[in-house]
Motif scaffolding. Sequence first.
Motif, PDB file in Angstrom:
ATOM      1  N   THR A 244       0.614  -1.307   0.219  1.00  0.00           N
ATOM      2  CA  THR A 244       0.242  -0.339   0.077  1.00  0.00           C
ATOM      3  C   THR A 244       0.678   1.762   0.272  1.00  0.00           C
ATOM      4  OG1 THR A 244      -1.590  -1.134   1.176  1.00  0.00           O
ATOM      5  CG2 THR A 244      -1.684   1.063   1.121  1.00  0.00           C
ATOM      6  N   GLU A 245       2.249   1.409   0.578  1.00  0.00           N
ATOM      7  CA  GLU A 245       2.683   2.172   0.806  1.00  0.00           C
ATOM      8  C   GLU A 245       3.257   2.546  -0.991  1.00  0.00           C
ATOM      9  OE1 GLU A 245       6.804   3.544   2.978  1.00  0.00           O
ATOM     10  OE2 GLU A 245       5.928   1.866   4.528  1.00  0.00           O
ATOM     11  N   VAL A 246       3.718   1.896  -1.229  1.00  0.00           N
ATOM     12  CA  VAL A 246       4.507   1.694  -2.662  1.00  0.00           C
ATOM     13  C   VAL A 246       3.627   2.127  -3.787  1.00  0.00           C
ATOM     14  CG1 VAL A 246       5.611   0.039  -4.051  1.00  0.00           C
ATOM     15  CG2 VAL A 246       6.365  -0.160  -1.639  1.00  0.00           C
ATOM     16  N   VAL A 247       2.040   1.401  -3.443  1.00  0.00           N
ATOM     17  CA  VAL A 247       1.777   2.155  -4.498  1.00  0.00           C
ATOM     18  C   VAL A 247       0.919   3.855  -4.098  1.00  0.00           C
ATOM     19  CG1 VAL A 247      -1.438   1.634  -5.225  1.00  0.00           C
ATOM     20  CG2 VAL A 247      -0.397  -0.047  -4.893  1.00  0.00           C
ATOM     21  N   GLY A 248       1.268   4.415  -2.992  1.00  0.00           N
ATOM     22  CA  GLY A 248       1.335   5.508  -2.626  1.00  0.00           C
ATOM     23  C   GLY A 248       2.222   5.916  -3.442  1.00  0.00           C
ATOM     24  N   ASN A 249       3.335   5.768  -2.768  1.00  0.00           N
ATOM     25  CA  ASN A 249       4.744   6.406  -3.982  1.00  0.00           C
ATOM     26  C   ASN A 249       4.533   6.396  -5.389  1.00  0.00           C
ATOM     27  OD1 ASN A 249       5.867   6.736  -1.353  1.00  0.00           O
ATOM     28  ND2 ASN A 249       6.947   5.070  -1.207  1.00  0.00           N
ATOM     29  N   ILE A 250       3.903   5.489  -5.233  1.00  0.00           N
ATOM     30  CA  ILE A 250       3.948   5.688  -7.305  1.00  0.00           C
ATOM     31  C   ILE A 250       3.020   6.769  -7.997  1.00  0.00           C
ATOM     32  CG2 ILE A 250       3.275   4.116  -9.248  1.00  0.00           C
ATOM     33  CD1 ILE A 250       4.275   1.647  -7.454  1.00  0.00           C
ATOM     34  N   GLU A 251       1.830   6.388  -6.740  1.00  0.00           N
ATOM     35  CA  GLU A 251       0.503   7.448  -7.368  1.00  0.00           C
ATOM     36  C   GLU A 251       1.236   9.035  -7.133  1.00  0.00           C
ATOM     37  OE1 GLU A 251      -2.429   7.570  -8.625  1.00  0.00           O
ATOM     38  OE2 GLU A 251      -1.560   5.780  -8.588  1.00  0.00           O
ATOM     39  N   MET A 252       2.280   9.167  -6.359  1.00  0.00           N
ATOM     40  CA  MET A 252       2.641  10.511  -5.893  1.00  0.00           C
ATOM     41  C   MET A 252       3.759  10.917  -6.813  1.00  0.00           C
ATOM     42  SD  MET A 252       1.698  12.288  -3.108  1.00  0.00           S
ATOM     43  CE  MET A 252       2.887  13.630  -2.844  1.00  0.00           C
ATOM     44  N   GLN A 253       4.687   9.964  -8.096  1.00  0.00           N
ATOM     45  CA  GLN A 253       5.714  10.429  -8.302  1.00  0.00           C
ATOM     46  C   GLN A 253       4.880  10.414 -10.365  1.00  0.00           C
ATOM     47  OE1 GLN A 253       7.331   7.049  -8.620  1.00  0.00           O
ATOM     48  NE2 GLN A 253       9.326   6.798  -6.593  1.00  0.00           N
ATOM     49  N   ILE A 254       3.506   9.518 -10.033  1.00  0.00           N
ATOM     50  CA  ILE A 254       2.852  10.012 -11.182  1.00  0.00           C
ATOM     51  C   ILE A 254       2.586  11.006 -10.938  1.00  0.00           C
ATOM     52  CG2 ILE A 254       0.828   9.270 -11.820  1.00  0.00           C
ATOM     53  CD1 ILE A 254       1.378   6.363 -11.500  1.00  0.00           C
ATOM     54  N   MET A 255       2.080  11.870 -10.085  1.00  0.00           N
ATOM     55  CA  MET A 255       1.444  13.322  -9.903  1.00  0.00           C
ATOM     56  C   MET A 255       1.994  14.207 -10.539  1.00  0.00           C
ATOM     57  SD  MET A 255      -1.247  12.991  -6.603  1.00  0.00           S
ATOM     58  CE  MET A 255      -0.400  14.459  -5.753  1.00  0.00           C
ATOM     59  N   SER A 256       3.780  13.968  -9.772  1.00  0.00           N
ATOM     60  CA  SER A 256       4.163  15.303  -9.961  1.00  0.00           C
ATOM     61  C   SER A 256       4.787  14.939 -11.281  1.00  0.00           C
ATOM     62  CB  SER A 256       6.023  14.333  -8.961  1.00  0.00           C
ATOM     63  OG  SER A 256       7.455  15.125  -9.324  1.00  0.00           O
ATOM     64  N   LEU A 257       4.846  13.953 -11.958  1.00  0.00           N
ATOM     65  CA  LEU A 257       5.328  13.908 -13.700  1.00  0.00           C
ATOM     66  C   LEU A 257       3.793  14.079 -14.464  1.00  0.00           C
ATOM     67  CD1 LEU A 257       6.690  10.139 -13.679  1.00  0.00           C
ATOM     68  CD2 LEU A 257       7.728  12.025 -14.186  1.00  0.00           C
ATOM     69  N   LYS A 258       3.363  14.016 -13.801  1.00  0.00           N
ATOM     70  CA  LYS A 258       2.083  14.880 -14.532  1.00  0.00           C
ATOM     71  C   LYS A 258       2.215  16.267 -14.702  1.00  0.00           C
ATOM     72  CE  LYS A 258      -1.672  11.271 -14.867  1.00  0.00           C
ATOM     73  NZ  LYS A 258      -2.597  11.028 -13.329  1.00  0.00           N
ATOM     74  N   ILE A 259       2.302  17.097 -13.372  1.00  0.00           N
ATOM     75  CA  ILE A 259       2.754  18.618 -13.420  1.00  0.00           C
ATOM     76  C   ILE A 259       3.425  19.041 -14.149  1.00  0.00           C
ATOM     77  CG2 ILE A 259       3.568  20.131 -11.535  1.00  0.00           C
ATOM     78  CD1 ILE A 259       2.431  18.704  -9.604  1.00  0.00           C
ATOM     79  N   GLN A 260       4.918  17.994 -14.268  1.00  0.00           N
ATOM     80  CA  GLN A 260       5.903  18.339 -14.957  1.00  0.00           C
ATOM     81  C   GLN A 260       5.394  18.655 -16.372  1.00  0.00           C
ATOM     82  OE1 GLN A 260       9.531  15.658 -14.404  1.00  0.00           O
ATOM     83  NE2 GLN A 260       8.440  16.113 -12.145  1.00  0.00           N
TER      84      GLN A 260
END
Length: 84
Positions: free
Chosen positions: A26-42
């Motif tokens: 669950t923590e790994v999925v949360g970290n991946i989702e945060m990375q996806i959000m960051s990439l979308k912002i970029q």
Amino acid sequence: MEEKKVLLEEEINEITNLRKKYTDLTEVVGNIEMQIMSLKIQKDKIKEDLKFLQNQEAVLAKKLEEKYGKGSISLESREFLPTE
């Protein structure tokens, strides 16, 4: 009333291990989702930058066309080549 039954230590360990693995995933999925959000912002920022550059290119092209007329530019020779 039914008698309480005590789980074996290995059964408790198995349940505990499964819960830990679930929490870890669950923590790994949360970290991946945060990375996806960051990439979308970029990505959105890069799209904005690209639109800005395209606008600058259009403004410069219009300015050069007003000055030199219709044609093309050779960056290698630094010459304006008019179209006939």
